[in-house]
Design a protein around this motif. Sequence first.
Motif, mmCIF file in Angstrom:
data_model
loop_
_atom_site.group_PDB
_atom_site.id
_atom_site.type_symbol
_atom_site.label_atom_id
_atom_site.label_comp_id
_atom_site.label_asym_id
_atom_site.label_seq_id
_atom_site.Cartn_x
_atom_site.Cartn_y
_atom_site.Cartn_z
ATOM 1 N N PHE A 1 31.579 38.388 24.543
ATOM 2 C CA PHE A 1 31.144 38.527 25.048
ATOM 3 C C PHE A 1 30.447 37.384 25.566
ATOM 4 C CE2 PHE A 1 26.577 38.786 27.311
ATOM 5 C CZ PHE A 1 27.042 39.561 27.922
ATOM 6 N N LYS A 2 30.483 36.002 25.534
ATOM 7 C CA LYS A 2 30.269 34.630 25.483
ATOM 8 C C LYS A 2 31.517 34.703 26.390
ATOM 9 C CE LYS A 2 31.341 32.139 21.333
ATOM 10 N NZ LYS A 2 30.745 31.851 20.560
ATOM 11 N N GLN A 3 33.060 34.529 26.402
ATOM 12 C CA GLN A 3 34.425 34.989 27.000
ATOM 13 C C GLN A 3 34.158 35.233 27.903
ATOM 14 O OE1 GLN A 3 36.794 35.757 24.110
ATOM 15 N NE2 GLN A 3 36.881 34.247 23.304
ATOM 16 N N ILE A 4 32.892 36.366 28.122
ATOM 17 C CA ILE A 4 33.312 36.487 29.512
ATOM 18 C C ILE A 4 32.776 36.439 30.804
ATOM 19 C CG2 ILE A 4 33.166 39.382 30.700
ATOM 20 C CD1 ILE A 4 33.454 40.536 28.231
ATOM 21 N N LYS A 5 33.176 36.315 31.813
ATOM 22 C CA LYS A 5 32.338 35.950 32.568
ATOM 23 C C LYS A 5 32.627 36.488 34.395
ATOM 24 C CE LYS A 5 32.926 31.723 30.890
ATOM 25 N NZ LYS A 5 31.854 31.226 29.563
ATOM 26 N N SER A 6 33.090 37.647 34.444
ATOM 27 C CA SER A 6 32.884 38.734 35.343
ATOM 28 C C SER A 6 33.781 39.189 34.805
ATOM 29 C CB SER A 6 32.875 38.102 36.823
ATOM 30 O OG SER A 6 34.062 37.599 36.887
ATOM 31 N N VAL A 7 33.175 40.717 35.574
ATOM 32 C CA VAL A 7 33.838 41.482 35.546
ATOM 33 C C VAL A 7 34.373 42.319 37.016
ATOM 34 C CG1 VAL A 7 34.279 44.471 34.750
ATOM 35 C CG2 VAL A 7 33.245 42.764 33.436
ATOM 36 N N ILE A 8 34.633 42.500 37.227
ATOM 37 C CA ILE A 8 35.673 43.193 38.883
ATOM 38 C C ILE A 8 35.734 44.075 39.206
ATOM 39 C CG2 ILE A 8 36.101 42.510 41.203
ATOM 40 C CD1 ILE A 8 36.600 39.725 40.484
ATOM 41 N N ILE A 9 35.438 45.497 40.222
ATOM 42 C CA ILE A 9 35.867 46.828 39.810
ATOM 43 C C ILE A 9 36.543 47.297 40.867
ATOM 44 C CG2 ILE A 9 35.022 49.020 40.420
ATOM 45 C CD1 ILE A 9 32.198 48.335 38.545
ATOM 46 N N ASN A 10 37.551 47.103 41.285
ATOM 47 C CA ASN A 10 38.511 47.344 42.170
ATOM 48 C C ASN A 10 38.583 48.361 43.089
ATOM 49 O OD1 ASN A 10 39.508 44.796 41.794
ATOM 50 N ND2 ASN A 10 40.298 45.682 39.852
ATOM 51 N N ASN A 11 38.465 49.100 44.053
ATOM 52 C CA ASN A 11 38.842 50.691 44.593
ATOM 53 C C ASN A 11 39.452 50.644 45.648
ATOM 54 O OD1 ASN A 11 37.811 52.939 44.885
ATOM 55 N ND2 ASN A 11 35.857 53.136 46.108
ATOM 56 N N THR A 12 40.952 50.049 45.346
ATOM 57 C CA THR A 12 41.926 50.237 46.645
ATOM 58 C C THR A 12 42.373 51.154 46.309
ATOM 59 O OG1 THR A 12 42.763 48.524 45.248
ATOM 60 C CG2 THR A 12 41.719 47.534 47.255
ATOM 61 N N GLY A 13 42.018 52.666 46.437
ATOM 62 C CA GLY A 13 43.182 53.572 45.940
ATOM 63 C C GLY A 13 42.698 54.343 44.659
ATOM 64 N N THR A 14 42.936 53.374 43.504
ATOM 65 C CA THR A 14 42.576 54.183 42.932
ATOM 66 C C THR A 14 41.752 53.517 41.975
ATOM 67 O OG1 THR A 14 43.873 52.696 41.905
ATOM 68 C CG2 THR A 14 44.914 54.786 42.428
ATOM 69 N N VAL A 15 40.768 53.225 40.932
ATOM 70 C CA VAL A 15 40.112 52.993 40.065
ATOM 71 C C VAL A 15 40.572 52.016 39.130
ATOM 72 C CG1 VAL A 15 37.474 52.510 39.243
ATOM 73 C CG2 VAL A 15 38.166 54.189 41.465
ATOM 74 N N SER A 16 39.885 50.971 39.350
ATOM 75 C CA SER A 16 40.318 49.748 38.274
ATOM 76 C C SER A 16 39.524 49.157 38.141
ATOM 77 C CB SER A 16 42.141 49.512 39.083
ATOM 78 O OG SER A 16 42.092 48.585 39.934
ATOM 79 N N ALA A 17 39.469 47.479 37.532
ATOM 80 C CA ALA A 17 38.661 46.726 36.372
ATOM 81 C C ALA A 17 40.127 45.579 36.208
ATOM 82 C CB ALA A 17 37.854 47.383 35.728
ATOM 83 N N THR A 18 39.264 44.411 36.590
ATOM 84 C CA THR A 18 39.909 43.206 36.496
ATOM 85 C C THR A 18 38.487 42.061 35.309
ATOM 86 O OG1 THR A 18 41.012 42.968 38.041
ATOM 87 C CG2 THR A 18 40.418 41.324 37.311
ATOM 88 N N MET A 19 38.315 41.665 34.523
ATOM 89 C CA MET A 19 37.890 40.859 33.327
ATOM 90 C C MET A 19 38.439 39.781 33.862
ATOM 91 S SD MET A 19 35.986 41.034 29.424
ATOM 92 C CE MET A 19 36.266 43.217 30.179
ATOM 93 N N MET A 20 37.034 38.720 34.118
ATOM 94 C CA MET A 20 38.196 37.275 33.914
ATOM 95 C C MET A 20 37.919 36.791 32.444
ATOM 96 S SD MET A 20 39.965 36.558 36.601
ATOM 97 C CE MET A 20 39.348 34.940 37.205
ATOM 98 N N VAL A 21 37.899 36.695 31.994
ATOM 99 C CA VAL A 21 37.704 35.686 30.602
ATOM 100 C C VAL A 21 37.897 34.342 30.793
ATOM 101 C CG1 VAL A 21 37.981 35.951 28.108
ATOM 102 C CG2 VAL A 21 38.834 38.011 29.635
ATOM 103 N N LYS A 22 37.394 33.802 29.582
ATOM 104 C CA LYS A 22 37.327 31.834 29.261
ATOM 105 C C LYS A 22 37.292 31.423 27.789
ATOM 106 C CE LYS A 22 36.127 27.921 31.213
ATOM 107 N NZ LYS A 22 35.168 26.868 32.067
#
Length: 132
Positions: A32-53
């Motif tokens: 959990f402490k490695q996760i910096k952010s989660v971005i939900i993408n909604n460009t036609g289809t729904v997906s997600a991007t997680m920024m991990v450090k």
Amino acid sequence: MASEVRHIFFEEHELIRALMKYSLIKRTPIEFKQIKSVIINNTGTVSATMMVKKVSNELPVKIDYTTAELAAALVLFCTDTGIILPRRASKILNVDEDLLHMTLIVKDKREYGDAKIERLIKKYSRGGGVKV
């Protein structure tokens, strides 16, 4: 034909928990402490991007989750937390006002013959009306 529609909304911490569990199953654990952010993408289809450090001196690494992976993570989350998902329901991911939600649609595909309907009416009727 009767239908049921349900919407299950997921908050950001629930999405993170779902993606962490999914990553663990895929043998790429994330803390959990490695996760910096989660971005939900909604460009036609729904997906997600997680920024991990993972290393403090490096830039965060971007991990992309496809619609199928995101759906699998959310179904797993629902199973783990006791949210009932009908097996025969159509499951659709949506984003409304930056909120991720899963829409469940259950259609009753049973067909009843005239004799069966007459028996049901007799069984549940009182004084000419049908008990609802």
